[in-house]
Design a protein around this motif. Structure first.
Motif, mmCIF file in Angstrom:
data_model
loop_
_atom_site.group_PDB
_atom_site.id
_atom_site.type_symbol
_atom_site.label_atom_id
_atom_site.label_comp_id
_atom_site.label_asym_id
_atom_site.label_seq_id
_atom_site.Cartn_x
_atom_site.Cartn_y
_atom_site.Cartn_z
ATOM 1 N N ASP A 299 3.238 5.849 -5.870
ATOM 2 C CA ASP A 299 3.112 5.828 -7.329
ATOM 3 C C ASP A 299 1.942 6.700 -7.803
ATOM 4 O OD1 ASP A 299 5.269 4.120 -7.435
ATOM 5 O OD2 ASP A 299 4.045 2.296 -7.701
ATOM 6 N N VAL A 300 0.829 6.613 -7.097
ATOM 7 C CA VAL A 300 -0.348 7.401 -7.481
ATOM 8 C C VAL A 300 -0.084 8.892 -7.291
ATOM 9 C CG1 VAL A 300 -2.752 7.918 -6.862
ATOM 10 C CG2 VAL A 300 -2.016 5.551 -7.108
ATOM 11 N N THR A 301 0.503 9.276 -6.167
ATOM 12 C CA THR A 301 0.784 10.703 -5.945
ATOM 13 C C THR A 301 1.817 11.220 -6.945
ATOM 14 O OG1 THR A 301 2.393 10.135 -4.238
ATOM 15 C CG2 THR A 301 0.156 10.691 -3.509
ATOM 16 N N GLY A 302 2.812 10.404 -7.294
ATOM 17 C CA GLY A 302 3.785 10.808 -8.306
ATOM 18 C C GLY A 302 3.131 11.006 -9.668
ATOM 19 N N PHE A 303 2.197 10.108 -10.026
ATOM 20 C CA PHE A 303 1.476 10.232 -11.286
ATOM 21 C C PHE A 303 0.639 11.507 -11.309
ATOM 22 C CE2 PHE A 303 -2.390 9.388 -13.774
ATOM 23 C CZ PHE A 303 -1.821 9.212 -15.025
ATOM 24 N N ILE A 304 -0.027 11.805 -10.194
ATOM 25 C CA ILE A 304 -0.848 13.023 -10.125
ATOM 26 C C ILE A 304 0.023 14.267 -10.262
ATOM 27 C CG2 ILE A 304 -2.314 14.406 -8.584
ATOM 28 C CD1 ILE A 304 -3.500 11.774 -7.567
ATOM 29 N N LEU B 159 0.803 -1.220 0.000
ATOM 30 C CA LEU B 159 0.000 0.000 0.000
ATOM 31 C C LEU B 159 0.843 1.282 0.000
ATOM 32 C CD1 LEU B 159 -2.904 0.990 -0.088
ATOM 33 C CD2 LEU B 159 -2.915 1.018 2.391
ATOM 34 N N PRO B 160 1.905 1.416 0.793
ATOM 35 C CA PRO B 160 2.699 2.655 0.736
ATOM 36 C C PRO B 160 3.326 2.890 -0.638
ATOM 37 C CG PRO B 160 3.217 1.452 2.735
ATOM 38 C CD PRO B 160 2.344 0.570 1.904
ATOM 39 N N LYS B 161 3.769 1.832 -1.297
ATOM 40 C CA LYS B 161 4.355 1.976 -2.633
ATOM 41 C C LYS B 161 3.294 2.407 -3.651
ATOM 42 C CE LYS B 161 7.355 1.288 -5.953
ATOM 43 N NZ LYS B 161 7.898 2.500 -6.490
ATOM 44 N N VAL B 162 2.103 1.856 -3.548
ATOM 45 C CA VAL B 162 1.013 2.227 -4.458
ATOM 46 C C VAL B 162 0.638 3.691 -4.249
ATOM 47 C CG1 VAL B 162 -1.423 1.813 -4.997
ATOM 48 C CG2 VAL B 162 0.121 -0.119 -4.675
#
Length: 144
Positions: A32-37, A26-29
């Protein structure tokens, strides 16, 4: 962006994320999501800056939110002085009352169109009598 998400919905999303990805991943996901945003926002800001620079100095106060039809119409209605003056001078309630009074209290008869019609006693609403045959204008049946 998520203004309408309540506390219960947020807790439900967190529980589902833990169940789907597990507590280890979960922390890695999330990273990744915040980096994509962040990348999407940076790309969007860069595109906006490019468009503003290409449009030139006359569009320096151009806002992309104005392209939304609702925003555009609201801005035009609130900033236009002529429309503001019309809105303040027009009283819909008074106009409706005038129309209602005219419908509910009709005049006793139609007003004469001209003083000569009133003097001759001609009824403007009745069908005029057919002219005598010698008064009829000649016409060519082939031309009509």
């Amino acid at each position: 962006m998520f203004n309408d998400i309540g506390a219960l919905e947020l807790v439900t999303i967190v529980v589902l994320a833990i169940l789907v990805f597990g507590p280890d991943k979960l922390p890695k996901v999330i990273q990744d999501v915040t980096g994509f945003i962040r990348k999407v926002r940076a790309f969007s800001d860069s595109a906006k800056q490019d468009i503003r620079s290409e449009l030139g100095p006359e569009f320096k106060d151009f806002e992309f939110e104005d392209l939304n039809p609702k925003t555009f119409i609201r801005k035009q209605l609130t900033e236009n002085e002529d429309l503001r003056e019309i809105r303040t001078s027009f009283d819909l309630r008074k106009e409706l009352n005038d129309v209602t009074d005219a419908v509910n209290n009709p005049e006793t008869g139609p007003a004469p169109a001209s003083p000569s019609a009133a003097a001759t006693g001609a009824d403007l609403l009745s069908k005029p009598a057919a002219p005598a045959s010698e008064q009829r204008a000649r016409f060519d049946a082939d031309a009509t």
